[in-house]
Design an enzyme around this catalytic site. Structure first.
Site, PDB file in Angstrom:
ATOM      1  N   HIS A  92      -9.126  -3.343  92.847  1.00 60.06           N
ATOM      2  CA  HIS A  92     -10.048  -4.491  92.754  1.00 60.06           C
ATOM      3  C   HIS A  92     -10.971  -4.379  91.543  1.00 60.06           C
ATOM      4  O   HIS A  92     -12.150  -4.720  91.622  1.00 60.06           O
ATOM      5  CB  HIS A  92     -10.874  -4.635  94.043  1.00 60.06           C
ATOM      6  CG  HIS A  92     -10.041  -4.996  95.233  1.00 60.06           C
ATOM      7  ND1 HIS A  92      -9.642  -6.290  95.488  1.00 60.06           N
ATOM      8  CD2 HIS A  92      -9.505  -4.239  96.221  1.00 60.06           C
ATOM      9  CE1 HIS A  92      -8.906  -6.326  96.592  1.00 60.06           C
ATOM     10  NE2 HIS A  92      -8.800  -5.097  97.066  1.00 60.06           N
ATOM     11  N   ASP A 150     -10.321   0.094  99.237  1.00 56.72           N
ATOM     12  CA  ASP A 150      -9.222  -0.551  99.958  1.00 56.72           C
ATOM     13  C   ASP A 150      -8.104  -0.953  99.005  1.00 56.72           C
ATOM     14  O   ASP A 150      -8.303  -1.098  97.802  1.00 56.72           O
ATOM     15  CB  ASP A 150      -9.739  -1.798 100.682  1.00 56.72           C
ATOM     16  CG  ASP A 150     -10.373  -2.772  99.718  1.00 56.72           C
ATOM     17  OD1 ASP A 150     -11.123  -2.319  98.819  1.00 56.72           O
ATOM     18  OD2 ASP A 150     -10.122  -3.982  99.829  1.00 56.72           O
ATOM     19  N   GLU A 151      -6.949  -1.140  99.571  1.00 58.38           N
ATOM     20  CA  GLU A 151      -5.816  -1.796  98.907  1.00 58.38           C
ATOM     21  C   GLU A 151      -5.518  -1.255  97.516  1.00 58.38           C
ATOM     22  O   GLU A 151      -5.474  -1.992  96.537  1.00 58.38           O
ATOM     23  CB  GLU A 151      -6.083  -3.309  98.814  1.00 58.38           C
ATOM     24  CG  GLU A 151      -6.183  -3.973 100.179  1.00 58.38           C
ATOM     25  CD  GLU A 151      -6.301  -5.480 100.057  1.00 58.38           C
ATOM     26  OE1 GLU A 151      -5.634  -6.174 100.830  1.00 58.38           O
ATOM     27  OE2 GLU A 151      -7.065  -5.967  99.215  1.00 58.38           O
ATOM     28  N   VAL A 152      -5.308   0.042  97.417  1.00 61.17           N
ATOM     29  CA  VAL A 152      -4.965   0.623  96.125  1.00 61.17           C
ATOM     30  C   VAL A 152      -3.445   0.588  95.938  1.00 61.17           C
ATOM     31  O   VAL A 152      -2.699   1.165  96.725  1.00 61.17           O
ATOM     32  CB  VAL A 152      -5.483   2.072  96.020  1.00 61.17           C
ATOM     33  CG1 VAL A 152      -5.165   2.642  94.643  1.00 61.17           C
ATOM     34  CG2 VAL A 152      -6.976   2.114  96.297  1.00 61.17           C
ATOM     35  N   ARG A 154      -7.373 -10.273 100.949  1.00 64.20           N
ATOM     36  CA  ARG A 154      -7.826  -9.361  99.913  1.00 64.20           C
ATOM     37  C   ARG A 154      -6.570  -8.838  99.214  1.00 64.20           C
ATOM     38  O   ARG A 154      -5.894  -7.965  99.686  1.00 64.20           O
ATOM     39  CB  ARG A 154      -8.625  -8.232 100.548  1.00 64.20           C
ATOM     40  CG  ARG A 154      -9.533  -8.757 101.665  1.00 64.20           C
ATOM     41  CD  ARG A 154     -10.553  -7.746 102.116  1.00 64.20           C
ATOM     42  NE  ARG A 154     -11.382  -7.373 101.014  1.00 64.20           N
ATOM     43  CZ  ARG A 154     -11.661  -6.118 100.695  1.00 64.20           C
ATOM     44  NH1 ARG A 154     -11.160  -5.149 101.403  1.00 64.20           N
ATOM     45  NH2 ARG A 154     -12.432  -5.851  99.680  1.00 64.20           N
TER      46      ARG A 154
END
Lengths: 538, 538
Positions: A275, A335-337, B21
């Protein structure tokens, strides 16, 4: 024939909804005007009132300190705010009523039993006691200034407009405190820039709902509106527009002060290592270059965890952030790597080989996050992280707060996180950016956060939750009505006792509360057919 | 793990949505600033422009009549409106630019080739031709005042703000006319009262989208805000509030005049015999008393079709409505008539027996609707009805317009209605009160109304469509951002040629148009992550 079937191909939604145009014998009862006069939202732990009402001396109403009370700038500012709210609630009719026989409610005496504090914190005491006795004398007592602020909000909600237009209050006794210490709302100012006055309007909404944390998801892939003094290129190159779509140091200070006066913490989130696309624009070398074959392909992935410059950058940025944002906590994201870019990059792979972690990108992520956590701790920050950090096995400080957001059995995740001894926040059931036709607040309201497998000790580690309004589809044009009163459902779930969970009982109170917000200047959207006595823009 | 599953029990919605996300390498490209400068929405039939731009003399811009042009109050008022829009588009920068070498666009010459008309109608001619030539001379020609209004809207959209802040226009030639004659938006002022200024704001939005019909669903079960002179009790007893939640005769006149100036028809809907609960409150004896066994149970059903007083009432009310609303058309409703109350009522059943229709409640409905149609026709009204009227076999006038709303193969219904020789309107795919996460405008945009089985003659009987925003969940707090720009998708579908149907090509134009609406004061919601140069409330 009346059922309608829609397919939304882009996001794979199938909505099988009943007809919008109801059969005339079967339409839902509209919510009309005063549905629950003088009710308080979120419902206090104990609220006893009688049918006896006292007219309120609106035009001469006085807030005063009790003789032994501590005094405080936060209380003084609240006197002004709630004085204005009371005057405004009376509309044009405030001068008409001068009853001579009934005792009138002429003021509220406030007794702050401890010295003032500067900033709200996770540990603040928000309890209070409020009384309007049979002599129409109103008193508010609390052990901290934060309790006084919560009590003044409750007091203002006790006042209601009778059918004749008179502002009255019932004889009432309230003893109240929150169930959870962290009751937050996430707003995302990266997918869309949210103007400062829109943020402030929603902080007002938070105060009216006893929300005590503004989780400011300030930057993300799409834009970097935060103006850094140490790294001015971050917003100069990463904001949507470096002049009009930014938060200056003064903007940030204004938001924090506005929130502080209302007893609301501002917890910023600087999400890394994913992000971060917009962050990379103003900081060359920060992000991983993605490769196709043996050549860079022009795309960038997560932050490059293999170079020392990364950690110098994080340390400098977070040190600045710590001095701008006053709260003890920072949200570090995590998050969400995505691993694909790391996988494509030869230098990354060489580094991993030389550090004996060939192919183990989870380990690489751990290395990065571990260092960011250590830097944050060294700066003096406590931190919140998204659940993946723990799911991926990163070693975090014992006092870490883990936020559960993935809506796949969040109860199991809460059980796991608290079994590891970490404190937890629940966000998963309350992603308000997901919308659907009808009264979705009932679903938010009905989700019981403590319903997970765990010991009493584990239950205590759940310190609260957050309603998240991600910014893909909201900006100043629609963010406020999308947030309210849907977030109010979460606010009551997190403040009131677990037993306050009856949707039908909540409906008239929430309608009343929504109309109250509208009258105070928050364009909260309607719940259901019906009307408010004072409509938005009427 | 990133997929989220929600159950909304109250309306049986199952939403299986992807994560909000996004992975950092996979987030959608934001829509940034000027994505399609100088584009016109809805897209004209023919729009040819070159890269050559002329600076616009914003501060001295003049609208003038061509020497042979007819003159008209509607055009004069449009000069004022669009003059203000052009000045406003320049923001603070309007005085900075005084180029000396390039020809400047200093005005628009308007050539109205026919005498003025008073009110827009279904038959109005909206075609126009617009040219900005290489000498920076702009001309607009049309055969009717309505074409001039549409052309001025297009002209105003040709002007755009360059990165340096200068307002410019490209060399352009536009030849344009609408595909469909009836391009409507339904707003419902019964489930929630919509304040007059909110209605006017949305009429502005309609003008910016070349929508030409405001379908005013003014009353329904929940409330009767229309103030009737002949039957004042209808609003006195049927409005949510008889003082604050009503439309007086002056309010109605204001809305009609505001719409007329913008070339927009106002077609009122007085839906009967169902959807009339609120109407019954001020007109005793109008509705059917429902029975439980042999006793009235206190509930009321549809209008009682068996008594003469019903038809006297309808005749008097509609005669008044005809004099207030200037359009040749009234919408008579006729949808969703529940038979259970009629079935329960002994007097109704006795009447049916004596008229040889025992048990045939469809026949009873026909009897009622037939008389209402005859009354309306005798008053001089043409009429629109919801599809059930024809589905239930009522004999209607040959010039009846049938509106298809049930979203169960509306193509089949269009085939049926047009095969019977009636004109049709399509609303079914465009119920904007149904909401879901994401870009639902693409679904509205992709629905091709003419895709039904039928001859070329049948296709001609489809005269247009309507986007319907029923009022259960919208009022002044949220109705405008919920309507725009979602209704813009329908506006282009109904105006532009059938071949203009590429969602990807439309996206940057719609973003530009949305930002344009925001700048003009319409809080149109965002489509997608990104930003407008001038944000709402920034």
């Amino acid at each position: 024939m009346l059922r309608q079937l829609f397919f939304v191909t882009s996001i794979a939604v199938v909505a099988l909804a009943n007809s919008q145009r109801k059969l005339s014998l079967d339409f839902p009862t509209p919510l009309l005007g005063n549905t629950s006069p003088g009710s308080v939202w979120p419902q206090p732990e104990s609220h006893v009132s009688t049918a006896e009402t006292f007219p309120v001396a609106v035009e001469s109403f006085m807030f005063t300190y009790a003789s032994k009370s501590y005094k405080c700038d936060l209380v003084y500012e609240a006197f002004k705010r709630y004085g204005a709210i009371i005057i405004n609630s009376a509309g044009d009719q405030k001068l008409r009523f001068r009853p001579l026989t009934t005792p009138m409610l002429t003021g509220l005496e406030v007794n702050l039993m401890a010295p003032c504090e500067d900033y709200p914190s996770l540990d603040m005491d928000e309890s209070y006691a409020l009384d309007i006795n049979s002599m129409a004398v109103a008193t508010l007592t609390a052990k901290s200034v934060w309790g006084i602020l919560r009590g003044m909000e409750s007091f203002s909600q006790l006042l209601w407009e009778s059918d004749s237009g008179q502002i009255v209050a019932n004889k009432t006794n309230i003893i109240d405190k929150p169930r959870y210490a962290h009751r937050g709302i996430l707003l995302d100012t990266s997918r869309h820039y949210q103007p400062v006055n829109v943020i402030l309007e929603n902080i007002d909404g938070m105060a009216y709902n006893k929300i005590n944390v503004f989780h400011w998801h300030i930057v993300d892939d799409q834009s970097f509106p935060y103006v850094s003094t140490v790294y001015p290129d971050l917003s100069a190159k990463g904001a949507y527009n470096p002049i009009t779509h930014i938060y200056t140091i003064e903007d940030v200070a204004e938001v924090i002060e506005y929130a502080r006066l209302r007893g609301i913490r501002v917890v910023p989130e600087f999400d890394t290592p994913g992000h971060t696309t917009s962050m990379g624009k103003g900081q060359p070398g920060l992000l991983t270059e993605c490769y196709t074959g043996s050549n860079p392909n022009g795309n960038y992935g997560p932050i490059n965890p293999t170079v020392n410059t990364t950690y110098t950058f994080i340390q400098n940025l977070f040190t600045e952030v710590k001095s701008s944002f006053k709260d003890a906590y920072i949200h570090l994201g995590g998050d969400e790597v995505s691993f694909s870019c790391w996988q494509s990059n030869p230098a990354i792979n060489n580094w991993m080989k030389s550090h004996n972690m060939t192919g183990d990108y989870k380990k690489l992520e751990q290395v990065y996050i571990q260092q960011v956590l250590d830097i944050s701790a060294a700066i003096g920050y406590s931190y919140i992280v998204w659940q993946e950090v723990v799911d991926n096995g990163v070693k975090v400080k014992a006092d870490t707060v883990v936020e559960v957001w993935i809506n796949n059995h969040p109860d199991n995740e809460l059980a796991k996180v608290t079994a590891l001894g970490y404190r937890a926040l629940l966000a998963a059931p309350w992603y308000l950016d997901y919308i659907s036709t009808g009264e979705d607040w009932k679903r938010y309201y009905s989700y019981e956060p403590s319903n997970f497998n765990g010991t009493a000790e584990q239950k205590k580690l759940l310190i609260g939750g957050e309603a998240c309004l991600w910014g893909e589809y909201v900006d100043g044009s629609n963010v406020t009505p999308r947030l309210w009163p849907r977030a109010s459902a979460v606010a009551e779930r997190l403040w009131s006792p677990e037993t306050v969970n009856d949707v039908d009982a909540a409906t008239p109170r929430l309608h009343q509360h929504r109309c109250r917000m509208v009258q105070r200047g928050i364009p909260a959207e309607p719940l259901h057919p019906g009307y408010c006595k004072h409509e938005w823009r009427n």
